[in-house]
Design a protein around this motif. Structure first.
Motif, PDB file in Angstrom:
ATOM      1  N   TYR A 219       0.812  -1.213   0.000  1.00  0.00           N
ATOM      2  CA  TYR A 219       0.000   0.000   0.000  1.00  0.00           C
ATOM      3  C   TYR A 219       0.851   1.270   0.000  1.00  0.00           C
ATOM      4  O   TYR A 219       0.475   2.272  -0.613  1.00  0.00           O
ATOM      5  N   SER A 220       1.976   1.267   0.704  1.00  0.00           N
ATOM      6  CA  SER A 220       2.774   2.490   0.800  1.00  0.00           C
ATOM      7  C   SER A 220       3.560   2.718  -0.482  1.00  0.00           C
ATOM      8  O   SER A 220       4.280   1.834  -0.956  1.00  0.00           O
ATOM      9  N   CYS A 221       3.426   3.895  -1.060  1.00  0.00           N
ATOM     10  CA  CYS A 221       4.164   4.291  -2.265  1.00  0.00           C
ATOM     11  C   CYS A 221       3.954   3.305  -3.405  1.00  0.00           C
ATOM     12  O   CYS A 221       4.912   2.897  -4.082  1.00  0.00           O
ATOM     13  N   MET A 222       2.712   2.936  -3.645  1.00  0.00           N
ATOM     14  CA  MET A 222       2.399   2.109  -4.808  1.00  0.00           C
ATOM     15  C   MET A 222       1.005   2.424  -5.310  1.00  0.00           C
ATOM     16  O   MET A 222       0.136   2.889  -4.557  1.00  0.00           O
ATOM     17  N   SER A 223       0.800   2.190  -6.591  1.00  0.00           N
ATOM     18  CA  SER A 223      -0.433   2.597  -7.247  1.00  0.00           C
ATOM     19  C   SER A 223      -1.616   1.726  -6.868  1.00  0.00           C
ATOM     20  O   SER A 223      -1.483   0.531  -6.613  1.00  0.00           O
ATOM     21  N   GLY A 224      -2.791   2.369  -6.836  1.00  0.00           N
ATOM     22  CA  GLY A 224      -4.063   1.671  -6.758  1.00  0.00           C
ATOM     23  C   GLY A 224      -4.794   1.913  -8.064  1.00  0.00           C
ATOM     24  O   GLY A 224      -4.165   2.115  -9.109  1.00  0.00           O
ATOM     25  N   VAL A 225      -6.104   1.917  -8.027  1.00  0.00           N
ATOM     26  CA  VAL A 225      -6.883   2.186  -9.233  1.00  0.00           C
ATOM     27  C   VAL A 225      -6.596   3.609  -9.714  1.00  0.00           C
ATOM     28  O   VAL A 225      -6.611   4.559  -8.928  1.00  0.00           O
ATOM     29  N   SER A 226      -6.313   3.742 -10.999  1.00  0.00           N
ATOM     30  CA  SER A 226      -6.037   5.066 -11.575  1.00  0.00           C
ATOM     31  C   SER A 226      -6.866   5.262 -12.839  1.00  0.00           C
ATOM     32  O   SER A 226      -7.356   4.297 -13.437  1.00  0.00           O
ATOM     33  N   ARG A 227      -7.011   6.502 -13.230  1.00  0.00           N
ATOM     34  CA  ARG A 227      -7.773   6.848 -14.440  1.00  0.00           C
ATOM     35  C   ARG A 227      -6.829   7.510 -15.431  1.00  0.00           C
ATOM     36  O   ARG A 227      -6.184   8.522 -15.120  1.00  0.00           O
ATOM     37  N   ARG A 228      -6.721   6.914 -16.597  1.00  0.00           N
ATOM     38  CA  ARG A 228      -5.821   7.433 -17.623  1.00  0.00           C
ATOM     39  C   ARG A 228      -6.579   7.491 -18.956  1.00  0.00           C
ATOM     40  O   ARG A 228      -7.076   6.467 -19.428  1.00  0.00           O
ATOM     41  N   ASN A 229      -6.654   8.685 -19.504  1.00  0.00           N
ATOM     42  CA  ASN A 229      -7.351   8.872 -20.791  1.00  0.00           C
ATOM     43  C   ASN A 229      -8.754   8.265 -20.767  1.00  0.00           C
ATOM     44  O   ASN A 229      -9.159   7.544 -21.686  1.00  0.00           O
ATOM     45  N   ALA A 230      -9.477   8.574 -19.687  1.00  0.00           N
ATOM     46  CA  ALA A 230     -10.877   8.180 -19.518  1.00  0.00           C
ATOM     47  C   ALA A 230     -11.064   6.698 -19.186  1.00  0.00           C
ATOM     48  O   ALA A 230     -12.195   6.235 -19.020  1.00  0.00           O
ATOM     49  N   TYR A 231      -9.955   5.947 -19.078  1.00  0.00           N
ATOM     50  CA  TYR A 231     -10.058   4.532 -18.725  1.00  0.00           C
ATOM     51  C   TYR A 231      -9.496   4.304 -17.325  1.00  0.00           C
ATOM     52  O   TYR A 231      -8.518   4.939 -16.924  1.00  0.00           O
ATOM     53  N   ARG A 232     -10.109   3.385 -16.607  1.00  0.00           N
ATOM     54  CA  ARG A 232      -9.615   3.018 -15.284  1.00  0.00           C
ATOM     55  C   ARG A 232      -8.718   1.789 -15.384  1.00  0.00           C
ATOM     56  O   ARG A 232      -9.004   0.858 -16.138  1.00  0.00           O
ATOM     57  N   TYR A 233      -7.635   1.802 -14.592  1.00  0.00           N
ATOM     58  CA  TYR A 233      -6.688   0.697 -14.585  1.00  0.00           C
ATOM     59  C   TYR A 233      -6.468   0.220 -13.150  1.00  0.00           C
ATOM     60  O   TYR A 233      -6.331   1.036 -12.230  1.00  0.00           O
ATOM     61  N   ALA A 234      -6.414  -1.079 -12.986  1.00  0.00           N
ATOM     62  CA  ALA A 234      -6.024  -1.637 -11.686  1.00  0.00           C
ATOM     63  C   ALA A 234      -4.533  -1.398 -11.493  1.00  0.00           C
ATOM     64  O   ALA A 234      -3.746  -1.439 -12.445  1.00  0.00           O
TER      65      ALA A 234
END
Length: 287
Positions: A219-234
């Motif tokens: 969890y620390s300093c790592m990505s969760g769900v993000s939104r890029r160019n209108a798409y969501r990524y795990a």
């Protein structure tokens, strides 16, 4: 035979807790755990005074303690940290570095070899954990941005050639050259771990197949769900949950991860794939 009895404490076992329990040790081996205060003639008796009786803690991610940091690059620092953590119940630990210049890291590795021989009364050193400098700048956290860079084969091969004591190396798998880096680590029996990363699920999956099977301070300093160019990524967090075989380590202090997230990690990953760490720094154990 030499007997030692530890009594009047709360014993932690893999299955339950035993209040006001008693542990009998003979020649450094536990021979009995009981709910009763067993009498043994000539035994050294230790009154736990209601405190916990548990196996020694093994900490695979430690930066410092007692006013020292391993990257102070002194023998006093190495031995002082080992002594400090032994005082609080840690019997073995993995000294951990920070992002730095190559020469500083080589100096730390050299001192580790010297300190291991001299460390007779502190927590045992069980190998080096190199954390950085191959990280995502967006997830640098407390890492010094001056030293963050992409994997350099010439650099990491020289570092690894200096010592067989390096047991794990944490890096961001989405960086250019990170997959090749992970494969090289595996060829040297070093665990590649995911840390300080902005990777998405697909990148983590590929990295897992190349050897990155562990998540550093989950969890620390790592990505969760993000939104890029209108798409969501795990992100990395979701990937660690979805990849059943991936192991994680957590700072279970209730601050880095609150109780609901600690319960979620335990529920999904289970104790078999979860390690507890302190990620302790130099202030640990200080007044």
């Amino acid at each position: 035979m030499n007997y030692k009895k530890i009594y009047n404490g709360t014993i932690l076992t893999p299955h339950r807790t035993i209040k006001e329990g008693c542990v009998i040790v003979s020649d450094d081996k536990i021979v009995e755990v009981s709910e009763k205060n067993i009498h043994i003639d000539g035994a050294l008796e230790i009154d736990a005074r209601g405190k916990y009786i548990a196996p020694g803690f093994i900490d695979i991610h430690v930066h410092g303690g007692g006013g020292h940091d391993f990257m102070d690059n002194t023998l006093d620092a190495f031995l002082g940290i080992a002594q400090t953590h032994a005082t609080y119940g840690t019997t073995a630990l993995m000294p951990t570095t920070l992002s730095c210049e190559k020469q500083d890291l080589l100096a730390t590795i050299k001192l580790y070899e010297q300190a291991t021989v001299l460390n007779s009364s502190g927590a045992q050193f069980i190998g080096l954990h190199i954390e950085g400098p191959y990280f995502s700048m967006a997830q640098k956290g407390a890492q010094d941005p001056r030293y963050i860079r992409n994997p350099d084969p010439k650099e990491y091969k020289e570092i690894i050639a200096q010592s067989s004591s390096i047991k794990r190396w944490s890096a961001a798998p989405e960086l250019k050259g990170s997959l090749e880096f992970g494969q090289y680590l595996m060829s040297k029996n070093i665990l590649p771990a995911i840390a300080h990363t902005d990777a998405i699920y697909e990148e983590v999956l590929e990295a897992f197949e190349k050897g990155y099977t562990h998540a550093t301070h989950f969890y620390s300093c790592m990505s969760g769900v993000s939104r890029r160019n209108a798409y969501r990524y795990a992100g990395v967090v979701e990937a660690a949950y979805l990849i059943d075989a991936m192991t994680v380590e957590i700072i279970a202090d209730g601050v880095h991860l609150p109780a609901p997230l600690l319960k979620l990690v335990y529920k999904i990953k289970g104790p078999e794939r979860t390690a507890l760490i302190t990620d302790a720094m130099r202030a640990a154990g200080m007044p």
